[in-house]
Design a protein around this motif. Structure first.
Motif, PDB file in Angstrom:
ATOM      1  N   ALA A 168       0.828  -1.213   0.000  1.00 51.84           N
ATOM      2  CA  ALA A 168       0.000   0.000   0.000  1.00 51.84           C
ATOM      3  C   ALA A 168       0.861   1.261   0.000  1.00 51.84           C
ATOM      4  O   ALA A 168       0.492   2.267  -0.620  1.00 51.84           O
ATOM      5  CB  ALA A 168      -0.932  -0.011   1.209  1.00 51.84           C
ATOM      6  N   THR A 169       2.004   1.228   0.663  1.00 50.93           N
ATOM      7  CA  THR A 169       2.918   2.370   0.660  1.00 50.93           C
ATOM      8  C   THR A 169       3.381   2.663  -0.759  1.00 50.93           C
ATOM      9  O   THR A 169       3.371   3.817  -1.205  1.00 50.93           O
ATOM     10  CB  THR A 169       4.125   2.112   1.583  1.00 50.93           C
ATOM     11  N   GLY A 170       3.789   1.620  -1.488  1.00 50.75           N
ATOM     12  CA  GLY A 170       4.207   1.804  -2.874  1.00 50.75           C
ATOM     13  C   GLY A 170       3.082   2.348  -3.737  1.00 50.75           C
ATOM     14  O   GLY A 170       3.283   3.251  -4.559  1.00 50.75           O
ATOM     15  N   ALA A 171       1.868   1.822  -3.562  1.00 48.96           N
ATOM     16  CA  ALA A 171       0.716   2.284  -4.338  1.00 48.96           C
ATOM     17  C   ALA A 171       0.408   3.744  -4.031  1.00 48.96           C
ATOM     18  O   ALA A 171       0.101   4.533  -4.940  1.00 48.96           O
ATOM     19  CB  ALA A 171      -0.497   1.401  -4.054  1.00 48.96           C
ATOM     20  N   ALA A 172       0.502   4.133  -2.757  1.00 49.28           N
ATOM     21  CA  ALA A 172       0.239   5.525  -2.383  1.00 49.28           C
ATOM     22  C   ALA A 172       1.297   6.457  -2.965  1.00 49.28           C
ATOM     23  O   ALA A 172       0.975   7.560  -3.437  1.00 49.28           O
ATOM     24  CB  ALA A 172       0.178   5.663  -0.865  1.00 49.28           C
ATOM     25  N   LEU A 173       2.553   6.034  -2.959  1.00 53.10           N
ATOM     26  CA  LEU A 173       3.611   6.857  -3.567  1.00 53.10           C
ATOM     27  C   LEU A 173       3.387   6.991  -5.070  1.00 53.10           C
ATOM     28  O   LEU A 173       3.652   8.049  -5.646  1.00 53.10           O
ATOM     29  CB  LEU A 173       4.985   6.277  -3.248  1.00 53.10           C
ATOM     30  N   ASP A 174       2.897   5.943  -5.721  1.00 50.74           N
ATOM     31  CA  ASP A 174       2.568   6.038  -7.152  1.00 50.74           C
ATOM     32  C   ASP A 174       1.434   7.028  -7.396  1.00 50.74           C
ATOM     33  O   ASP A 174       1.482   7.811  -8.345  1.00 50.74           O
ATOM     34  CB  ASP A 174       2.178   4.668  -7.714  1.00 50.74           C
ATOM     35  N   LEU A 175       0.400   6.993  -6.550  1.00 50.47           N
ATOM     36  CA  LEU A 175      -0.698   7.953  -6.689  1.00 50.47           C
ATOM     37  C   LEU A 175      -0.200   9.380  -6.480  1.00 50.47           C
ATOM     38  O   LEU A 175      -0.592  10.295  -7.218  1.00 50.47           O
ATOM     39  CB  LEU A 175      -1.815   7.637  -5.700  1.00 50.47           C
ATOM     40  N   LEU A 176       0.657   9.583  -5.480  1.00 51.57           N
ATOM     41  CA  LEU A 176       1.232  10.905  -5.249  1.00 51.57           C
ATOM     42  C   LEU A 176       2.054  11.336  -6.457  1.00 51.57           C
ATOM     43  O   LEU A 176       1.970  12.483  -6.902  1.00 51.57           O
ATOM     44  CB  LEU A 176       2.084  10.912  -3.981  1.00 51.57           C
ATOM     45  N   SER A 177       2.835  10.425  -7.014  1.00 51.13           N
ATOM     46  CA  SER A 177       3.622  10.716  -8.206  1.00 51.13           C
ATOM     47  C   SER A 177       2.719  11.157  -9.362  1.00 51.13           C
ATOM     48  O   SER A 177       3.017  12.140 -10.054  1.00 51.13           O
ATOM     49  CB  SER A 177       4.435   9.477  -8.621  1.00 51.13           C
ATOM     50  N   ASP A 178       1.617  10.454  -9.566  1.00 53.16           N
ATOM     51  CA  ASP A 178       0.672  10.831 -10.632  1.00 53.16           C
ATOM     52  C   ASP A 178       0.153  12.247 -10.427  1.00 53.16           C
ATOM     53  O   ASP A 178       0.041  13.022 -11.384  1.00 53.16           O
ATOM     54  CB  ASP A 178      -0.506   9.853 -10.679  1.00 53.16           C
ATOM     55  N   ARG A 179      -0.188  12.599  -9.191  1.00 53.21           N
ATOM     56  CA  ARG A 179      -0.710  13.947  -8.902  1.00 53.21           C
ATOM     57  C   ARG A 179       0.371  15.006  -9.140  1.00 53.21           C
ATOM     58  O   ARG A 179       0.098  16.076  -9.668  1.00 53.21           O
ATOM     59  CB  ARG A 179      -1.202  14.028  -7.456  1.00 53.21           C
ATOM     60  N   ILE A 180       1.599  14.705  -8.727  1.00 47.26           N
ATOM     61  CA  ILE A 180       2.697  15.652  -8.932  1.00 47.26           C
ATOM     62  C   ILE A 180       2.949  15.845 -10.420  1.00 47.26           C
ATOM     63  O   ILE A 180       3.129  16.969 -10.899  1.00 47.26           O
ATOM     64  CB  ILE A 180       3.973  15.185  -8.203  1.00 47.26           C
ATOM     65  N   LEU A 181       2.952  14.749 -11.179  1.00 46.61           N
ATOM     66  CA  LEU A 181       3.203  14.854 -12.620  1.00 46.61           C
ATOM     67  C   LEU A 181       2.091  15.654 -13.313  1.00 46.61           C
ATOM     68  O   LEU A 181       2.362  16.437 -14.233  1.00 46.61           O
ATOM     69  CB  LEU A 181       3.343  13.470 -13.241  1.00 46.61           C
ATOM     70  N   ALA A 182       0.843  15.484 -12.878  1.00 40.97           N
ATOM     71  CA  ALA A 182      -0.254  16.270 -13.455  1.00 40.97           C
ATOM     72  C   ALA A 182      -0.055  17.747 -13.167  1.00 40.97           C
ATOM     73  O   ALA A 182      -0.281  18.604 -14.028  1.00 40.97           O
ATOM     74  CB  ALA A 182      -1.587  15.782 -12.890  1.00 40.97           C
ATOM     75  N   MET A 183       0.415  18.067 -11.950  1.00 39.75           N
ATOM     76  CA  MET A 183       0.694  19.462 -11.607  1.00 39.75           C
ATOM     77  C   MET A 183       1.827  20.009 -12.460  1.00 39.75           C
ATOM     78  O   MET A 183       1.743  21.108 -13.017  1.00 39.75           O
ATOM     79  CB  MET A 183       1.030  19.564 -10.119  1.00 39.75           C
ATOM     80  N   LEU A 184       2.910  19.232 -12.599  1.00 45.70           N
ATOM     81  CA  LEU A 184       4.060  19.681 -13.385  1.00 45.70           C
ATOM     82  C   LEU A 184       3.706  19.838 -14.862  1.00 45.70           C
ATOM     83  O   LEU A 184       4.224  20.741 -15.533  1.00 45.70           O
ATOM     84  CB  LEU A 184       5.218  18.700 -13.224  1.00 45.70           C
ATOM     85  N   ARG A 185       2.848  18.990 -15.368  1.00 48.48           N
ATOM     86  CA  ARG A 185       2.421  19.087 -16.768  1.00 48.48           C
ATOM     87  C   ARG A 185       1.701  20.412 -17.016  1.00 48.48           C
ATOM     88  O   ARG A 185       1.822  21.002 -18.082  1.00 48.48           O
ATOM     89  CB  ARG A 185       1.517  17.907 -17.127  1.00 48.48           C
ATOM     90  N   GLY A 186       0.982  20.899 -16.027  1.00 50.13           N
ATOM     91  CA  GLY A 186       0.227  22.141 -16.170  1.00 50.13           C
ATOM     92  C   GLY A 186       1.034  23.408 -15.976  1.00 50.13           C
ATOM     93  O   GLY A 186       0.508  24.506 -16.133  1.00 50.13           O
TER      94      GLY A 186
END
Length: 187
Positions: A168-186
């Motif tokens: 679950a820790t790995g999955a949560a870090l992946d979700l956080l990564s997705d959110r960060i990448l969406a922010m950086l893309r914008g």
């Protein structure tokens, strides 16, 4: 012969000192797609963790709300370093940018820096894993504008043991990564 027996006795004594504690690592990310970013390089500063997530013990919330140690289970690496490296790898593999944890390993400095302050990272008693953090991006060369965002992600806890918490820790870090990448893309 005495030296051999002394060495053998010392080796056996040291072997008996092992505590039998299981050690857990977080599996590497499995990015499905790559996000195209304007940034070519990003340095991820060491993650700042709350006390409940920074120790060597794998922890879980009990039914009464307290956070307790999960038996004989420890993280295989120091948590701040392990989570930083895992998030950096997820961001790197999930984007067109080169992302590395500090200290920046290349001669030319990174175009941007990410600072992630985790304030909650918890295997909850309700079967969910929660991670909330403040994420700041800054660019000394003003390649992108500075920004601070707050994220909170949850993912199912597959089991109430150390293996489930690790997953679950790995999955949560992946979700956080997705959110960060969406922010950086914008940006």
């Amino acid at each position: 012969m005495k030296r051999f027996l002394l060495s053998l006795g010392l080796a056996c004594g040291l072997a008996a000192c092992g505590d039998g504690t299981a050690r857990y690592i977080i599996d590497p990310p499995k990015p499905e797609t790559q996000v195209r970013l304007r940034l070519a390089s990003i340095e991820l500063k060491d993650l700042v963790l709350p006390a409940h997530a920074s120790g060597p013990d794998v922890m879980i919330q009990s039914e009464d709300g307290s956070i307790v140690v999960l038996g004989d289970a420890d993280w295989a690496d120091e948590p701040a370093r392990a989570y930083t490296d895992r998030l950096a790898r997820s961001l790197d593999e999930g984007s067109t940018a080169t992302v590395a944890a500090e200290p920046w390993p290349l001669f030319d400095r990174a175009q941007a820096q990410l600072v992630v302050r985790i304030d909650r990272m918890l295997a909850r008693a309700d079967g969910q894993f929660e991670l909330s953090a403040q994420v700041a991006v800054t660019s000394a060369d003003q390649v992108v504008r500075d920004r601070i965002e707050r994220y909170s992600v949850t993912t199912p806890l597959p089991s109430a043991d150390a293996s489930g918490v690790s997953s679950a820790t790995g999955a949560a870090l992946d979700l956080l990564s997705d959110r960060i990448l969406a922010m950086l893309r914008g940006l």
